[in-house]
Motif scaffolding. Structure first.
Motif, PDB file in Angstrom:
ATOM      1  N   ALA A  81       0.818  -1.217   0.000  1.00 25.65           N
ATOM      2  CA  ALA A  81       0.000   0.000   0.000  1.00 25.65           C
ATOM      3  C   ALA A  81       0.848   1.262   0.000  1.00 25.65           C
ATOM      4  O   ALA A  81       0.321   2.363  -0.137  1.00 25.65           O
ATOM      5  CB  ALA A  81      -0.928   0.003   1.215  1.00 25.65           C
ATOM      6  N   GLN A 268      -2.955   1.949  -4.217  1.00 28.34           N
ATOM      7  CA  GLN A 268      -2.091   3.090  -3.907  1.00 28.34           C
ATOM      8  C   GLN A 268      -1.780   3.892  -5.173  1.00 28.34           C
ATOM      9  O   GLN A 268      -1.781   5.124  -5.163  1.00 28.34           O
ATOM     10  CB  GLN A 268      -0.781   2.584  -3.287  1.00 28.34           C
ATOM     11  CG  GLN A 268       0.296   3.636  -3.073  1.00 28.34           C
ATOM     12  CD  GLN A 268      -0.107   4.688  -2.075  1.00 28.34           C
ATOM     13  OE1 GLN A 268      -0.732   5.675  -2.434  1.00 28.34           O
ATOM     14  NE2 GLN A 268       0.238   4.472  -0.797  1.00 28.34           N
ATOM     15  N   ILE A 273      -5.857   5.624  -1.514  1.00 30.95           N
ATOM     16  CA  ILE A 273      -5.414   5.710  -0.120  1.00 30.95           C
ATOM     17  C   ILE A 273      -4.965   7.138   0.188  1.00 30.95           C
ATOM     18  O   ILE A 273      -4.065   7.665  -0.477  1.00 30.95           O
ATOM     19  CB  ILE A 273      -4.246   4.733   0.135  1.00 30.95           C
ATOM     20  CG1 ILE A 273      -4.684   3.287  -0.154  1.00 30.95           C
ATOM     21  CG2 ILE A 273      -3.751   4.864   1.578  1.00 30.95           C
ATOM     22  CD1 ILE A 273      -3.563   2.280  -0.028  1.00 30.95           C
ATOM     23  N   ASN A 278      -0.484   7.061   5.234  1.00 31.96           N
ATOM     24  CA  ASN A 278       0.791   6.398   4.944  1.00 31.96           C
ATOM     25  C   ASN A 278       1.586   6.091   6.212  1.00 31.96           C
ATOM     26  O   ASN A 278       2.167   5.007   6.339  1.00 31.96           O
ATOM     27  CB  ASN A 278       1.629   7.262   4.000  1.00 31.96           C
ATOM     28  CG  ASN A 278       1.061   7.288   2.589  1.00 31.96           C
ATOM     29  OD1 ASN A 278       0.238   6.442   2.229  1.00 31.96           O
ATOM     30  ND2 ASN A 278       1.483   8.256   1.786  1.00 31.96           N
TER      31      ASN A 278
END
Length: 337
Positions: A81, A268, A273, A278
């Protein structure tokens, strides 16, 4: 599975996770004070000590398995991700010559050296593939293909675990001594350390870029399970009558977490996201890796390694050193070192 059975299973996992997370928390603090050691490696060392002192307690077993498999795989997906699709493609293509080269060298050397050492057939096949591809996952797959007996599987996994731990502990220090870049170390760890868990542990200690690089290289290397399992099936079937021949469905050999890792990378890459996520995602990924390493250490047994005998251990060590050396040589030849 009824409710009572499910509750028993959940309680068993929870009981085993308590010491795992306790060790992970201590290791996390140690990693903060000694960055060159790092939390994952500290977790392996502490876990190994706990395993030797307290033994392989049955009440911890379910939690250790859950941490070393499920939590580790979930952490790898979380690492995905934080990466872009272009980055993954570039890393995979750039490292392909080194991955293929080390794979061919290991398999060829394993077939030759194992016969010189007179290692039993099933054990030599499993140790060779385990070193060449992805440790315990490769052993599990190939043991089903060749119909390996329990002792051969146990010995092979024990040998692989030994060099996994050594790789996670020694590689970061060697990398710093050689002055390797983050990318070069990630490629080295991804191709030269057997199991995914130890690859991630060593690379995480070395740095964020090294961890991302190593994960992509290792997961690309894991895909070699498919053609090699099919090859081994064909090789086995040559000497069997048609009604006793095995079949390998290729898509069943691809680990689910590898697919989920790629899905996370895609998510991602297209910007779903939020950037603010993060930091927490990175923390969960690295703490999860640390917990998994604690479980790996707790599950390792020095007595099991000693009982395996010197021949399989010697085979695993020779192949491990050969892959580590050839990976560096190939990186140098292709201008990647």
């Amino acid at each position: 599975m009824n409710l009572a059975t499910r509750m028993t299973t959940v309680c068993g996992i929870f009981a085993g996770l308590i010491p795992v997370f306790l060790i992970a928390t201590i290791a996390w603090e140690i990693g903060g004070f000694v960055p060159i050691l790092g939390a994952p490696v500290a977790a392996i060392i502490i876990g190994l000590g706990v395993g030797q002192v307290f033994g392989q307690r049955k009440e911890w077993y379910a939690g250790k398995v859950f941490a070393s498999r499920t939590i580790l795989q979930a952490s790898i997906v979380l690492l995905g991700a934080g990466m872009s699709l272009i980055e993954v493609a570039e890393i995979g293509i750039e490292g392909l010559p080194v991955m293929i080269g080390t794979l061919v060298i290991c398999v060829a050397a394993g077939l030759f050296i194992s016969r010189l050492l007179k290692v039993e057939r099933e054990t030599r096949i499993l140790v060779t593939y385990g070193t060449a591809i992805c440790g315990a996952s490769a052993i599990a797959t190939m043991s089903a293909v060749i119909g390996a007996a329990g002792p051969a599987i146990a010995i092979s996994v024990t040998v692989i675990v030994l060099y996994n731990v050594l790789g996670a502990v020694l590689f970061p220090t060697i990398g710093h001594m050689m002055g390797m870049s983050q990318e070069a170390f990630g490629l080295w760890a991804g191709t030269a350390i057997n199991d995914t868990s130890s690859v991630v542990a060593a690379a995480t200690v070395y740095g964020v870029v090294a961890a991302s690089y190593a994960v992509v290289v290792k997961l690309t290397r894991t895909l070699a399970l498919v053609p090699l399992a099919l090859f081994q099936t064909w090789f086995q079937n040559r000497q069997l009558p048609p009604d006793k021949r095995q079949t390998s469905v290729w898509y069943k050999l691809i680990p689910t977490f590898l697919v989920l890792f790629l899905v996370a990378v895609v998510i991602q890459s297209i910007g779903i996201i939020p950037v603010s996520w993060n930091g927490p995602i990175r923390f969960l990924a690295y703490f999860g890796i640390t917990a998994a390493m604690a479980a790996v250490g707790m599950s390792s047994s020095l007595s099991a390694i000693l009982s395996a005998g010197w021949r399989p251990v010697a085979l695993g060590g020779i192949l491990w050193a050969l892959v580590a050396t050839s990976s560096l040589v190939l990186q140098w030849l292709f201008g990647l070192l």
